[in-house]
Design an enzyme around this catalytic site. Sequence first.
Site, PDB file in Angstrom:
ATOM      1  N   SER A 118     -15.039 125.593  17.247  1.00 31.40           N
ATOM      2  CA  SER A 118     -16.348 126.258  17.122  1.00 31.40           C
ATOM      3  C   SER A 118     -16.240 127.750  17.338  1.00 31.40           C
ATOM      4  O   SER A 118     -17.226 128.464  17.149  1.00 31.40           O
ATOM      5  CB  SER A 118     -17.340 125.731  18.141  1.00 31.40           C
ATOM      6  OG  SER A 118     -16.898 124.624  18.797  1.00 31.40           O
ATOM      7  N   HIS A 139     -15.613 123.907  10.037  1.00 30.07           N
ATOM      8  CA  HIS A 139     -16.477 123.786  11.214  1.00 30.07           C
ATOM      9  C   HIS A 139     -17.717 122.966  10.863  1.00 30.07           C
ATOM     10  O   HIS A 139     -18.605 123.444  10.151  1.00 30.07           O
ATOM     11  CB  HIS A 139     -16.849 125.209  11.681  1.00 30.07           C
ATOM     12  CG  HIS A 139     -17.708 125.241  12.901  1.00 30.07           C
ATOM     13  ND1 HIS A 139     -18.532 126.295  13.196  1.00 30.07           N
ATOM     14  CD2 HIS A 139     -17.879 124.346  13.910  1.00 30.07           C
ATOM     15  CE1 HIS A 139     -19.164 126.051  14.325  1.00 30.07           C
ATOM     16  NE2 HIS A 139     -18.789 124.879  14.773  1.00 30.07           N
ATOM     17  N   GLU A 151     -19.007 125.202   7.875  1.00 30.00           N
ATOM     18  CA  GLU A 151     -18.596 126.614   7.842  1.00 30.00           C
ATOM     19  C   GLU A 151     -17.087 126.637   7.567  1.00 30.00           C
ATOM     20  O   GLU A 151     -16.308 126.101   8.359  1.00 30.00           O
ATOM     21  CB  GLU A 151     -18.922 127.244   9.202  1.00 30.00           C
ATOM     22  CG  GLU A 151     -18.825 128.747   9.264  1.00 30.00           C
ATOM     23  CD  GLU A 151     -19.301 129.274  10.637  1.00 30.00           C
ATOM     24  OE1 GLU A 151     -19.190 128.571  11.655  1.00 30.00           O
ATOM     25  OE2 GLU A 151     -19.795 130.416  10.669  1.00 30.00           O
ATOM     26  N   ASN A 189     -21.729 130.475  15.484  1.00 30.14           N
ATOM     27  CA  ASN A 189     -21.838 130.520  16.946  1.00 30.14           C
ATOM     28  C   ASN A 189     -22.043 131.927  17.509  1.00 30.14           C
ATOM     29  O   ASN A 189     -22.486 132.068  18.646  1.00 30.14           O
ATOM     30  CB  ASN A 189     -20.672 129.789  17.598  1.00 30.14           C
ATOM     31  CG  ASN A 189     -20.945 128.300  17.611  1.00 30.14           C
ATOM     32  OD1 ASN A 189     -22.090 127.862  17.782  1.00 30.14           O
ATOM     33  ND2 ASN A 189     -19.918 127.495  17.386  1.00 30.14           N
TER      34      ASN A 189
HETATM   35  N1  3HC Z   1     -25.555 111.198  16.550  1.00 36.38           N
HETATM   36  C1  3HC Z   1     -25.472 110.754  15.296  1.00 36.38           C
HETATM   37  N2  3HC Z   1     -26.529 110.717  14.441  1.00 36.38           N
HETATM   38  C2  3HC Z   1     -27.714 111.117  14.941  1.00 36.38           C
HETATM   39  C3  3HC Z   1     -27.888 111.604  16.250  1.00 36.38           C
HETATM   40  C4  3HC Z   1     -26.732 111.614  17.076  1.00 36.38           C
HETATM   41  N3  3HC Z   1     -26.775 112.060  18.325  1.00 36.38           N
HETATM   42  N4  3HC Z   1     -29.172 111.933  16.428  1.00 36.38           N
HETATM   43  C5  3HC Z   1     -29.807 111.687  15.279  1.00 36.38           C
HETATM   44  N5  3HC Z   1     -28.921 111.202  14.377  1.00 36.38           N
HETATM   45  C6  3HC Z   1     -29.189 110.840  12.993  1.00 36.38           C
HETATM   46  C7  3HC Z   1     -30.114 109.648  12.860  1.00 36.38           C
HETATM   47  O1  3HC Z   1     -29.388 108.435  12.877  1.00 36.38           O
HETATM   48  C8  3HC Z   1     -30.726 109.909  11.496  1.00 36.38           C
HETATM   49  O2  3HC Z   1     -29.807 109.555  10.485  1.00 36.38           O
HETATM   50  P1  3HC Z   1     -30.325 109.038   9.044  1.00 36.38           P
HETATM   51  O3  3HC Z   1     -31.099 110.177   8.429  1.00 36.38           O
HETATM   52  O4  3HC Z   1     -29.063 108.723   8.303  1.00 36.38           O
HETATM   53  O5  3HC Z   1     -31.163 107.860   9.335  1.00 36.38           O
HETATM   54  C9  3HC Z   1     -30.859 111.439  11.447  1.00 36.38           C
HETATM   55  O6  3HC Z   1     -29.924 111.929  12.415  1.00 36.38           O
HETATM   56  C10 3HC Z   1     -32.252 111.904  11.791  1.00 36.38           C
HETATM   57  O7  3HC Z   1     -32.549 111.367  13.069  1.00 36.38           O
HETATM   58  P2  3HC Z   1     -34.002 110.992  13.559  1.00 36.38           P
HETATM   59  O8  3HC Z   1     -34.871 110.720  12.374  1.00 36.38           O
HETATM   60  O9  3HC Z   1     -33.883 109.928  14.595  1.00 36.38           O
HETATM   61  O10 3HC Z   1     -34.433 112.251  14.389  1.00 36.38           O
HETATM   62  P3  3HC Z   1     -34.834 113.704  13.964  1.00 36.38           P
HETATM   63  O11 3HC Z   1     -35.524 113.762  12.660  1.00 36.38           O
HETATM   64  O12 3HC Z   1     -35.489 114.191  15.188  1.00 36.38           O
HETATM   65  O13 3HC Z   1     -33.428 114.460  13.763  1.00 36.38           O
HETATM   66  C11 3HC Z   1     -31.588 115.700  14.484  1.00 36.38           C
HETATM   67  C12 3HC Z   1     -32.452 114.480  14.751  1.00 36.38           C
HETATM   68  C13 3HC Z   1     -30.885 115.562  13.134  1.00 36.38           C
HETATM   69  C14 3HC Z   1     -30.522 115.741  15.586  1.00 36.38           C
HETATM   70  C15 3HC Z   1     -32.512 116.986  14.497  1.00 36.38           C
HETATM   71  O14 3HC Z   1     -33.213 117.032  15.703  1.00 36.38           O
HETATM   72  C16 3HC Z   1     -31.758 118.271  14.320  1.00 36.38           C
HETATM   73  O15 3HC Z   1     -31.429 118.659  13.200  1.00 36.38           O
HETATM   74  N6  3HC Z   1     -31.493 118.979  15.437  1.00 36.38           N
HETATM   75  C17 3HC Z   1     -30.763 120.228  15.425  1.00 36.38           C
HETATM   76  C18 3HC Z   1     -29.301 119.927  15.290  1.00 36.38           C
HETATM   77  C19 3HC Z   1     -28.482 121.176  15.241  1.00 36.38           C
HETATM   78  O16 3HC Z   1     -28.951 122.286  15.262  1.00 36.38           O
HETATM   79  N7  3HC Z   1     -27.156 120.955  15.172  1.00 36.38           N
HETATM   80  C20 3HC Z   1     -26.219 122.031  15.167  1.00 36.38           C
HETATM   81  C21 3HC Z   1     -25.741 122.274  16.549  1.00 36.38           C
HETATM   82  S1  3HC Z   1     -24.610 123.607  16.606  1.00 36.38           S
HETATM   83  C22 3HC Z   1     -23.126 122.922  16.276  1.00 36.38           C
HETATM   84  O17 3HC Z   1     -22.975 121.731  16.132  1.00 36.38           O
HETATM   85  C23 3HC Z   1     -21.990 123.855  16.179  1.00 36.38           C
HETATM   86  C24 3HC Z   1     -21.073 123.707  17.342  1.00 36.38           C
HETATM   87  O18 3HC Z   1     -19.978 124.556  17.123  1.00 36.38           O
HETATM   88  C25 3HC Z   1     -21.700 124.030  18.672  1.00 36.38           C
END
Ligand code: 3HC
Length: 282
Positions: A118, A139, A151, A189
Amino acid sequence: MGQEITVIGVGQMGTGIAQAALQVGYSVVLIDKNIDFLNKGFARLTTNLDKALEKGKITAQEKEAMLKRVKLSQTMDAIKDSSIIMEAVPELIDLKLEIFKNADKFCSKDSILATNTSSILINRLATAVSDPSRFIGLHFFNPANVMKLVEVVVGEKTSKKTVDESLAFITSMNKIPVKVNDAPGFISNRILMVFINESITALEKGIAEKEAIDSIAKLGFNHPMGPIELADFIGLDVCKDIMDFIYLETKEEKFKPSPLLVKLVKEGKLGRKAGEGFYKYN
Ligand code: 3HC
């Protein structure tokens, strides 16, 4: 591009990447030195596929076929037929260097060596392999089986062939590659960690409650999660490791982890995965 990929490290990111690859037809070699981690990773993958089955997104036959395409291994000799070797272990530079040094001995000379780091410089990690032209940053974003963006971080020595094949690989996973140059924290990030860190600082200063800060990002900017709950979701230790690395490399104060973040990590309140971070989870 061959039909088999390797994922080294079976934490949250590794299993998410494996699932995304399996769902579009790849076979996946999952590697972890620790048998307990390996089994836990496979169990997490199975649970995720069960959820997809419950939602009617895949059939029972598809689920079984996907699980049959997974090979578990504790040793690197299993990677020799993979076209992409995808590393997704914790954000520790020495660990990643050691893994790539080892993978380099066993992988095919045509394979791409990719890191899911990351923040760590691609140019630095590429020093571990004999042919840095085949080295690249891919990424993924958490949850990796859901998020569209990858990315693509191009190192100084990454060849055009490696970039083109990586872009094709990401596209074949139904994801969208976005190319950037190498820099600590890349683009994603550098932006995200300043946003999260400043939100924690505002909380620490008592300018608003955590719920208010999260509501502002969700309702005012249309973010799916607020910065405080997102930090919990990513893992507070992961956020701190990323900030530490970018700060160490840039010496820019904006990347220095806020004292409250450091305190919570010290207390083991690492976010959702630990049952508690800024918020509590059952
Ligand atoms: N693990 C795996 N899959 C998950 C999950 C988890 N912890 N949480 C949710 N999901 C999946 C669900 O199974 C669902 O899949 P589907 O569309 O195939 O059925 C999908 O995500 C949508 O889930 P929900 O409908 O239950 O819930 P939401 O609509 O609230 O979405 C979310 C959940 C996708 C996690 C949404 O809240 C979101 O997009 N959050 C922001 C995530 C984000 O910003 N991620 C980037 C983080 S930064 C990063 O990763 C970089 C690193 O370097 C730090």
